[in-house]
Write an enzyme that holds these catalytic residues in place. Structure first.
Site, short mmCIF file in Angstrom:
data_model
loop_
_atom_site.label_atom_id
_atom_site.label_comp_id
_atom_site.label_asym_id
_atom_site.label_seq_id
_atom_site.Cartn_x
_atom_site.Cartn_y
_atom_site.Cartn_z
CG ASP A 144 -15.02 58.29 11.63
OD1 ASP A 144 -14.28 56.99 11.09
OD2 ASP A 144 -14.80 59.23 11.23
CG ASN A 193 -13.33 68.76 0.77
OD1 ASN A 193 -12.37 69.28 0.49
ND2 ASN A 193 -13.89 67.88 0.82
CG LEU A 232 -5.77 73.81 15.90
CD1 LEU A 232 -6.78 73.45 17.15
CD2 LEU A 232 -4.26 73.86 16.32
#
EC number: 2.7.11.1
Length: 926
Positions: free
Chosen positions: A142, A30, A26
């Site tokens: 966020d 990193n 999906l």
């Protein structure tokens, strides 16, 4: 990273992590990758976030554990649910809820902005989830379009609490985190901040993105973006309502203390237009005290016991918040039982056909939930347990990957031992839901006869005629928002005689299926609506597979005013000129490379297509009005048939259309109606086309943009038409007042203004014409100018100085009443004057392009009786005080000399194009 596809004989079966079969990728990062998995017991799709702990330092590892801690505390319908946490020596597996329809970022990129009603429903869901977090002293930090996911029913699911943190009232946070386009100004300034106020700013940006399909603050570099955020200035497009603008402006306030709170947002006028119905949360909320055994779902616990799972260990796992295999299976089974009900869009109004007319069904459902087992969760006596699928001694399962793989994925492919409990059976694959339920329909043997009250009942006739149903589907589809099918399918369903192909999904994979789900909910993979199914059940196709009956799509009746816009062309209209997807994502922080996210130039967006929904509604109701009430006057006379290419026909037709209105009444136009709207009105062939969806959508949505030069030409053409129309009306008025070509009125005569409707002109133009090149200031005319024949012998006349004395028979100037009330058509070409000839005794002066030779203020004209006319005309024209002259008398020598000091005032004069009604002339009005 993408899993490599090796030869089939080298693969030892599907990749497994515990009880989960890995089916795809999906996303990737990193230090983590997100895989799509399916639980082998419950057959539920999940998202598995695999984190390589060996690549993380202590600070980032602490953030990962804090994210896990936060997600364990959250249990809300619009927040991604954490099911299970598996940890090995070097890997961490977070099993979470899977949102099948992806990010709302991608949805906006593919479908364009949402209308405000849809944006309001989405924003209510976001607001409720953020309020839930703040109530538990958790701040997200966020919030952005990439972290707002859409589940199978197009409901919001907030994801990614990687930047989440705990806060205390009155204490400030200082971490610089979030995405730059969504970051608050206090973050850019490096100040300490309160967490909730940071989320309020981000929600304001999110609401702007939902409504506009663009970012309010953006820039090619981070310093430019920072400058724009700190200024707090953003564009408001023309389609945003005032209430929505007010709400966004109150949320995007630079001073954090002056921003709206969540409680104030809930009470805002724009939010109160449509308040969602509160529904109970999916799972029981853990209070300060530990939940008792009775608070857990007994039906799920019994089912787990029938599968060989220890019930006591399951309860202990739930009480201890272990999030192990026992808790995961419990959560997934509860999800499979109830998620479709909690994910159903809830409306305040339920249609009668949507609601079952009796309470017997509700009592049966309640009884079935407390006594019976779900359909696809079979008990051993139903001979549907498949214990042979799993090994009997599957205490340890290896995390194995194919032998062939890329080096970048090597860290995630090492074999890890994930302990799994012994399970004697599993559930069958989810059965596709039956989308049609008649009142007395016999169902397959593996389905229970009881159904929930959300079940739909069809109208019978629509099921038998696909072509008729498809036509109805096309007519009612116009008001609905565009939705994508949640899964790409291979089977094509062709409508008979419709000429369109629809792709249907017959995949048996579903997030949640149970007895209630099977009995006619429309929720499957066809997410055409976010509202409750109601009013009209329309057939889309015949049976595409043996396991699926005829699917129906339930649509609401469309707004009659918006029926002229089909869904496809509304999508083109709603979509911004530049793709929302073009450019970087907001999560990319490489702002210094000059890449712009969401290249939505709202300064162009606000000026494109001056055609608003208001204009379409107004035009449509103007057309519907006379048909509904024949006594009403025509509402839109400017929409007469102007298809003829002949200018004379255009003029006559325009006269007929204008004559339907009084002289002082003009058609009502929207304040925002532009030249393009008028142009489109003239392009419209038949007003009745407004009521036909497929024909008018091209008019409003497919019109190509035109340059300024084209718009100027169209404007000039419109002025020319108005001038021709007024000229013919004036000529008809002259004929009515018995003004002959060679006649001349008395000096003191003032003509009354026309107050009644003017008949069409019936007199031919005089045989005299003026051929003189036009100046660039003057508009060209298709007809040559008409003027009185007595001027023909004085075409080259020059203005000569007049004596200072003025006789008593001097002609009066043009009445100011005429100057003020005449409409301003373009000025005609001036007549030349002959040198040395006497000036004409006129009540007007032709304006040439040479400004110094314009009419001086209040010139004295000689009497009109100087010119020789025949006896009959002379007797008619001269008054009793005006003696007849046998020949041309000597005219006064010249006008008064014009001093140079008077020239600036003359140059400052303004051409108002006042009309002299006697001779079709024009004068300057200072």
């Amino acid at each position: 990273m993408v899993m490599a596809d090796g030869p089939r004989h080298l693969q030892r079966g599907p990749v497994r992590v515990g009880f989960y079969d890995i089916e795809g990728t999906l996303g990737k990062g990193n230090f983590a990758v997100v895989k799509l998995g399916r639980h082998r017991i419950t057959k539920t799709e999940v998202a598995i976030k695999i984190i390589d702990k060996s690549q993380l330092d202590a600070v980032n590892l602490e953030k990962i554990y804090r994210e896990v801690q936060i997600m364990k505390m959250l249990d809300h319908p619009h927040i991604i649910k954490l099911y299970q946490v598996m940890e090995t020596k070097s890997m961490l597996y977070l099993v979470t809820e899977y949102a099948k329809n992806g990010e709302i970022f991608d949805y906006l990129a593919n479908h364009g902005r949402l209308n405000e009603s849809e944006a309001r429903r989405k924003f209510w869901q976001i607001l409720s989830a953020v309020d839930y977090c703040h109530g538990r002293k958790i701040v997200h930090r966020d919030l952005k379009a990439e972290n707002l996911l859409l589940d199978n029913n197009m409901n919001i699911k907030i994801a990614d609490f990687g930047f989440g943190n705990f806060f205390k009232s009155g204490e400030l946070l200082a971490t610089w985190c979030g995405s730059p386009p969504y970051a608050a100004p206090e973050v850019f300034e490096g100040q300490q901040y309160e967490g909730p106020q940071l989320d309020i700013w981000s929600m304001g940006v999110v609401l702007y993105v939902l409504v506009c399909g663009a970012l309010p603050f953006d820039g090619p570099t981070l310093p430019i973006l920072r400058q724009r955020v700190l200024e707090g200035r953003f564009r408001i497009p023309y389609f945003m309502s005032e209430d929505c603008e007010h709400l966004i402006r109150r949320m995007l306030v630079l001073d954090p203390s002056k921003r709206l709170t969540i409680a104030q947002i809930k009470e805002h006028k724009w939010m109160l237009i449509e308040v969602p119905v509160q529904r109970p949360v999916l799972y029981p909320q853990e209070q300060e005290n530990e939940p008792s055994i009775g608070e857990f779902n007994e039906q799920v616990l019994r089912l787990m016991h029938s599968l060989g799972i220890d019930q006591q260990k399951t309860i202990e796992s739930l009480q201890n918040k272990s999030y192990n295999h026992f808790a995961a299976i419990y959560f997934l089974l509860v999800e499979r039982l109830k998620s479709h009900r909690s994910s159903f869009p809830v409306e305040q109004r339920l249609d009668g056909r949507q609601r079952r007319p009796s309470t017997i069904a509700e009592q049966t459902v309640a009884k079935a939930q407390t006594v019976g087992l779900p359909v696809t969760m079979h008990s051993p006596n139903m001979r549907l347990l498949r214990s042979a699928l799993l090994p009997q001694a599957s205490n340890v399962e290896a995390f194995s990957f194919p032998a062939s793989g890329c080096q970048a994925e090597a860290a995630f492919m090492e074999e890890e031992c994930v302990d799994t409990p012994k399970v004697n059976g599993c559930l069958l694959d989810p059965v596709p839901p039956v989308l049609v339920r008649k009142g007395c329909q016999s169902l397959p043997s593996n389905m229970m006869e009881t159904s929930i009250d959300e079940g739909l009942e069809t109208e019978g006739e629509a099921e038998e005629d696909p072509a008729h149903a498809f036509e109805a589907f096309q007519s009612t589809r116009s008001g609905q928002r565009r939705h994508t099918l949640s899964e790409v399918t291979n089977q094509l369903v062709v409508m008979p005689g419709a000429g369109k192909i629809f792709s249907m999904n017959d995949s048996p994979s579903l997030d949640s299926v149970d007895s209630e789900y099977d009995m006619g909910s429309v929720q499957r993979d066809l997410n055409f609506l976010e509202d409750n199914p109601s009013l009209k059940d329309i057939m889309l196709a015949n049976q595409p597979s043996p396991r699926m009956t005829s699917p129906f799509i339930s649509l609401r009746p469309t707004n009659p005013a918006m029926q002229a816009l089909s869904s496809q062309k509304r999508e083109v209209h709603n979509r911004s000129p530049v793709s929302f997807r073009e450019g970087r994502r907001a999560s990319d922080t490489s702002l210094t490379q000059g890449i712009v996210a969401f290249r939505q130039h709202l300064q162009n967006l606000a000026r494109t297509k001056g055609i608003l929904e208001l204009n379409k509604v107004q035009l449509l109701y103007e057309q519907i009005g006379p048909e509904a009430d024949p006594n009403l006057a025509p509402a839109a006379p400017q929409l007469q048939d102007l298809a003829s290419s002949c200018p004379q026909e255009e003029v006559s037709q325009q006269q007929e259309s204008v004559s339907t209105l009084p002289a002082s009444v003009h058609p009502q136009l929207s304040p925002r109606q532009s030249l393009e709207t008028q142009y489109l009105q003239h392009r419209l062939q038949k007003p009745s086309l407004l009521s036909k969806a497929q024909n008018t959508c091209q008019l409003y949505c497919k019109e190509p943009p035109r340059s300024l030069e084209q718009q100027l030409q169209e404007h000039r053409l419109q002025q020319k038409r108005l001038f021709l129309q007024k000229q013919s009306q004036l000529q008809a008025y002259f004929n009515q007042m018995q003004i002959a070509e060679s006649s001349y009125p008395q000096p003191s005569q003032q003509l009354p203004l026309p107050r009644q409707e003017t008949p069409p002109p019936s007199q031919q133009a005089p045989p005299f014409s003026l051929t003189q090149p036009l100046s660039p200031v003057l508009e060209p005319s298709s007809e040559q100018m008409q003027y009185s024949p007595f001027l023909s012998q004085y075409q080259e006349m020059q203005l000569q100085p007049l004596p200072s004395t003025s006789g008593p028979r001097a002609a009066p100037p043009l009445p100011t009443q005429l100057q003020q009330q005449q409409p301003p058509p373009p000025p005609p070409p001036p007549p030349p004057r002959q040198p040395g000839a006497a000036p004409a005794p006129l009540q007007f002066s032709y304006q040439t392009c040479e400004l110094p030779s314009a009419a001086s203020p209040a010139p004295d004209y000689p009497t009109p009786c100087q010119y020789p006319v025949d006896g009959a005309q002379q007797s008619d024209l001269t008054g009793p005080d005006c003696p007849r002259s046998p020949g041309l008398q000597e005219a006064p020598s010249s006008y008064d000399p014009l001093a140079l000091s008077e020239l600036p005032g003359l140059f400052d004069c303004e051409m108002l194009d006042a009309v002299d009604p006697q001779h079709n002339g024009y004068v300057l009005v200072n």
